[in-house]
Design an enzyme around this catalytic site. Structure first.
Site, mmCIF file in Angstrom:
data_model
loop_
_atom_site.group_PDB
_atom_site.id
_atom_site.type_symbol
_atom_site.label_atom_id
_atom_site.label_comp_id
_atom_site.label_asym_id
_atom_site.label_seq_id
_atom_site.Cartn_x
_atom_site.Cartn_y
_atom_site.Cartn_z
ATOM 1 N N ALA A 210 69.354 52.935 97.620
ATOM 2 C CA ALA A 210 70.097 53.928 96.841
ATOM 3 C C ALA A 210 70.280 55.196 97.655
ATOM 4 O O ALA A 210 69.504 55.495 98.556
ATOM 5 C CB ALA A 210 69.356 54.238 95.537
ATOM 6 N N ASP A 211 71.323 55.928 97.305
ATOM 7 C CA ASP A 211 71.544 57.231 97.910
ATOM 8 C C ASP A 211 72.231 58.123 96.886
ATOM 9 O O ASP A 211 73.059 57.652 96.100
ATOM 10 C CB ASP A 211 72.400 57.132 99.178
ATOM 11 C CG ASP A 211 72.446 58.451 99.933
ATOM 12 O OD1 ASP A 211 71.365 59.015 100.202
ATOM 13 O OD2 ASP A 211 73.539 58.927 100.255
ATOM 14 N N THR A 212 71.862 59.389 96.897
ATOM 15 C CA THR A 212 72.435 60.368 95.973
ATOM 16 C C THR A 212 72.796 61.620 96.755
ATOM 17 O O THR A 212 71.977 62.123 97.524
ATOM 18 C CB THR A 212 71.429 60.717 94.857
ATOM 19 O OG1 THR A 212 71.112 59.528 94.131
ATOM 20 C CG2 THR A 212 71.992 61.765 93.911
#
Length: 197
Positions: free
Chosen positions: A75-77
């Protein structure tokens, strides 16, 4: 090891907390992938790519170590304003500069999740809109001094004192925190993993 074991390819304690909150059973696989946006890469493409790279790196490491058949979640935000991707602040002045830009404005938080297994991968993305209240220099200085902005994209944590800076959220609280749970659980079900709800 059983087939279908879920691994989280992330060093983020917030992502671990969110998966635990959803009642999921998983192991953590630490990965370290470059997070540099290409010149012609859109913010959404960048976030997608980093999430995918993390998941792929986690699976490759597991296969090299044990030859396991696992599902790896990456995941990446990122916080985006005026087409600029705000990473994690490097120092206090950097954090204060980010907060000044966010003050009184609406920005996007793009959170991508990617699942990878042997011969299969799929991702999803969640885009939320967050409006900050106007912040004066005293508020910015106090928040930076708290230490909370460090290690957080955009120099704030919605799950902490940073929530007091936010006037309005249109989107996913968990996505802004670092892992959009609705999209994550939907993907896990597509991979036939056991999900409590």
């Amino acid at each position: 090891m059983e087939e279908g074991v879920l691994y989280l390819a992330s060093q983020s304690p917030r992502r671990r907390e969110l998966l635990q909150q959803a009642g999921l059973v998983f192991s953590v696989q630490d990965v370290n992938v470059p997070e540099h946006r290409a010149v012609d890469e859109s913010p959404q493409d960048y976030v997608h790519r980093v999430a995918r790279d993390k998941a792929r790196a986690g699976l490759a490491r597991l296969q090299a170590d044990d030859g396991v058949d696992a599902v790896v979640l990456g995941a990446d935000t990122e916080v985006v304003l005026d087409g600029d991707v705000f990473g994690k602040p490097q120092h206090a002045d950097d954090a204060a500069a980010m907060l000044r830009r966010l003050s009184g404005r609406t920005h996007e938080v793009i959170s991508a999740v990617w699942l990878v297994a042997e011969g299969r991968e799929q991702g999803d993305v969640c885009v939320s809109r967050v409006r900050f209240a106007p912040l004066d220099e005293a508020i910015i200085a106090a928040y930076v001094a708290s230490g909370e902005p460090f290690g957080k994209a955009g120099a704030y944590a919605i799950q902490g004192c940073g929530a007091t800076l936010i006037e309005h959220l249109d989107g996913s609280y968990s996505g802004v925190m670092g892992l959009p749970l609705f999209e994550t659980v939907r993907l896990l079900k597509r991979f036939n993993l056991v999900v409590p709800v």
